[in-house]
Design an enzyme around this catalytic site. Structure first.
Site, PDB file in Angstrom:
ATOM      1  CD  GLU A 395     -97.702   6.526  -6.511  1.00 50.51           C
ATOM      2  OE1 GLU A 395     -97.397   7.563  -6.709  1.00 50.51           O
ATOM      3  OE2 GLU A 395     -97.273   5.730  -5.504  1.00 50.51           O
ATOM      4  CG  HIS A 424    -127.388  15.669   1.477  1.00 49.57           C
ATOM      5  ND1 HIS A 424    -128.755  15.914   1.536  1.00 49.57           N
ATOM      6  CD2 HIS A 424    -127.225  14.669   2.686  1.00 49.57           C
ATOM      7  CE1 HIS A 424    -129.239  15.114   2.426  1.00 49.57           C
ATOM      8  NE2 HIS A 424    -128.356  14.322   2.971  1.00 49.57           N
ATOM      9  CE  LYS A 529     -91.413  11.982  -7.577  1.00 45.80           C
ATOM     10  NZ  LYS A 529     -90.608  10.831  -6.960  1.00 45.80           N
TER      11      LYS A 529
END
Ligand SMILES: O=P(O)(O)OC[C@H]1O[C@](O)(CO)[C@@H](O)[C@@H]1O
Length: 616
Positions: A395, A424, A529
């Site tokens: 950000e 793994h 937004k």
């Protein structure tokens, strides 16, 4: 019913002991095609200010955007020398930083000098209260939170000190049982409602540092996912009555957090509980949340400051209150961060761990984010560090424009989980596959508390295996030219966690200066937004159209095209389809014909017609 499927100078008194760029390496550690040059640009006692090029903006012109990356040093003796020469140690913190497995050259370090000088100056100015976030016209003061004497004026210092005292006092009273639940008992649980920087720090710290049996256990609502919220509330069960709900939002208006709050308040009503007596708000003064908490008479309110960004707010009430309530020593966290900040104020590159990190990031990702940063803590309790760093780094650094308004599309991708678990999972690709990353190993020397260890085979403990896995992976990656950084701490303690947070906060700040971007705003988030708001506004229009048709006698089921046409939004037909499919999946729209899998066949109506709405 159909459902949708498939679908740092540092203080003037701090004089560098050595030249920033002076090399102790002889001969150059990496054999490169570039000519080796030794440049001593700072004399041992000169202050940084006098060394900065008169026109700082020109500093950026001098560096090739993409440093050429030669093959990595493989000779064991040279590598060992490189390791020893570049190893950073912070004695008091017990923290080490090994950058030897990043292949930067002496010449690269020299060429970066003007940028580093500018970055150190920028950090100095920032700490003195400069408007370091120019787009939002804000100061950037998270460093003052752990050393309030640095605050640019006494008013801010008092604000910081008062907030910290209030957090400690409140936490003490809750933990000791002086502050009681409405029915006179002790608080046993915390439900933290917040998102992004208002959740990730507290989540990381809780996972890293909360004792096995904390005075209050913590849970998080960090999304507007109704099922996720239900799950958290259901897990609390009858303990909802002894739950302290901490609602955290700097802006006080983030929709996900508001929704979480409304959902929790609904659960309190259903349980016959008075939310206000158990609610705590952490937010900016006079925000929507602050006003709500004040008017409703919540149990407590704590401030967030305009000059602290969400992703750097762990050392404010945002991180400190939840931590203190879990019995974590927050003064130690602050002390760790303050010590780290101090170390990061030197202008001697090799003595400045944050600058070393920034140097490595720049080298490895060519200053343009061309390689991803894979963060691998070899310690379960540090699992969430990579998630925390993801926001802090991405950000901050993921920006479209630089400070001069040029389109740069900067960034540094961060992901990771933990070792050796990831061995793994995806380390196969790291070792052999696409070469688009560098690794940061986080090593913890102490395996488990003293006195508890045992050998599960002669001479070898469980922790030795973890150690072996880390070292083995580091070596195997390097053998295949995959670069890595290793950060080592003695133990996971409040002090070392504070130091790690401080280290990366500063590295991000320095790196942002190196690439000339504003690390302290997040304009890109606003686009998403805004678009979400538009979707919800469109949904209201869709509902109105469906409602009108569903109130007719007989009911008039509509196709997607008809809905789009009546909404005067034919250009949004795909979104209208998705809105209707989502409503159908939640029993809020009924399917008369067709299925969601064949959008053109679909005809829908509302189960209930709301006549009032038609005349509204
Ligand atoms: O604390 P607030 O204002 O609710 O914001 C939450 C998060 O949303 C953002 O503003 C954008 O994602 C983050 O920077 C911030 O941490």
């Amino acid at each position: 019913m159909a459902s949708l499927s498939g679908l740092c100078s540092s203080s003037p008194s701090l004089k560098p002991k050595h030249s920033l760029w002076k090399s102790t390496l002889n001969p150059p550690l990496l054999k490169t095609s570039l000519t080796y040059r030794t440049r001593t640009l700072l004399t041992p006692t000169r202050s940084i200010a006098s060394d900065i090029p008169a026109d700082l903006s020109k500093a950026n012109d001098k560096l090739p955007n993409k440093p050429r990356q030669p093959g990595l040093e493989k000779d064991p003796n040279s590598l060992w020398r490189r390791y020893v020469d570049w190893l950073y140690q912070h004695k008091e913190l017990g923290l080490y930083l090994d950058v030897s497995r990043i292949g930067f050259t002496e010449e690269f370090v020299s060429e970066m000098e003007p940028r580093f000088l500018k970055a150190f100056k920028d950090m100095e100015e920032l700490e003195k209260g400069a408007i370091a976030n120019p787009d939002e016209g804000r100061m950037v003061g998270h460093y003052w939170l752990r050393n309030s004497t640095l605050a640019p004026n006494s008013f801010l210092k008092t604000q910081i000190d008062k907030a910290l005292d209030a957090v400690c006092d409140f936490a003490d009273q809750v933990v000791s049982g002086k502050i009681k639940t409405p029915d006179g008992g002790r608080f046993t649980q915390i439900l933290s409602v917040g998102i992004g920087g208002s959740a990730l720090g507290p989540q990381f710290v809780a996972e890293a540092l909360a004792p096995d049996n904390p005075p209050l256990k913590i849970r998080f609502i960090d999304n507007t996912d109704p099922a996720g919220i239900d799950h958290q509330i259901a897990q609390l069960g009858p303990e909802l009555a002894s739950t302290l709900v901490i609602v955290i939002s700097k802006s006080g208006g983030t929709p996900e957090t508001r929704n979480g709050l409304l959902e929790v308040q609904q659960a309190f009503r259903e349980a016959g509980l008075d939310f206000a007596k158990q609610g705590v708000a952490i937010t900016q003064e006079n925000s929507l949340l602050d006003n709500t908490a004040r008017i409703e008479g919540w149990l407590a309110r704590f401030p967030m400051f305009d000059w602290v960004g969400g992703r750097t707010s762990e050392m404010s009430a945002v991180g400190l209150l939840p931590a203190a309530l879990q019995g974590i020593d927050i003064r130690e966290m602050l002390a760790g961060a303050a010590l780290m900040d101090e170390a990061n104020r030197t202008t001697v590159l090799r003595n400045n761990p944050a600058a070393l990190l920034a140097l490595c990031w720049y080298w490895a990702s060519e200053g343009v984010g061309s390689k991803d940063m894979v963060v691998l803590p070899y310690k379960d309790s540090l699992l969430l560090f990579s998630r925390y760093l993801q926001q802090l780094v991405m950000e901050s650094l993921g920006k479209e424009f630089d400070l001069d308004g040029h389109r740069v599309n900067q960034g540094l991708t961060v992901y990771g989980n933990k070792g050796s678990t990831d061995q793994h999972a995806y380390i196969q690709q790291l070792r052999d596959g696409v070469h688009n990353f560098f690794v940061t190993f986080i090593e913890v020397l102490r395996d488990r508390p003293p006195g508890h260890d045992w050998e599960l085979e002669p001479g070898v403990t469980c922790g030795d295996y973890l150690f072996g896995m880390l070292q083995g992976t580091r070596s195997a990656l390097y053998a295949n030219d995959r670069e890595s950084i290793t950060v080592t701490v003695q133990e996971v303690t409040p002090r070392s966690v504070g130091a790690l947070i401080g280290l990366y906060e500063r590295a991000v700040g320095i790196y942002a200066s190196l690439v000339n971007i504003n690390a302290y705003h997040q304009p890109g988030v606003e686009a998403g937004k805004k678009a979400a708001g538009e979707v919800l506004a469109l949904q209201k229009r869709v509902l109105a159209v469906l409602n009108e048709a569903s109130c007719k006698q007989p009911v008039e089921p509509l196709t997607i095209e008809e809905v789009a046409d009546r909404c005067h939004a034919i250009e949004d037909i795909e979104m209208i389809y998705k809105i209707i499919a989502h409503m159908a999946a939640n029993d809020r729209a009924l399917i008369a014909e067709g299925s969601c899998g064949s959008p053109r066949s679909l005809k829908v109506f509302l189960g209930e017609c709301n006549v009032d709405e038609l005349f509204a």
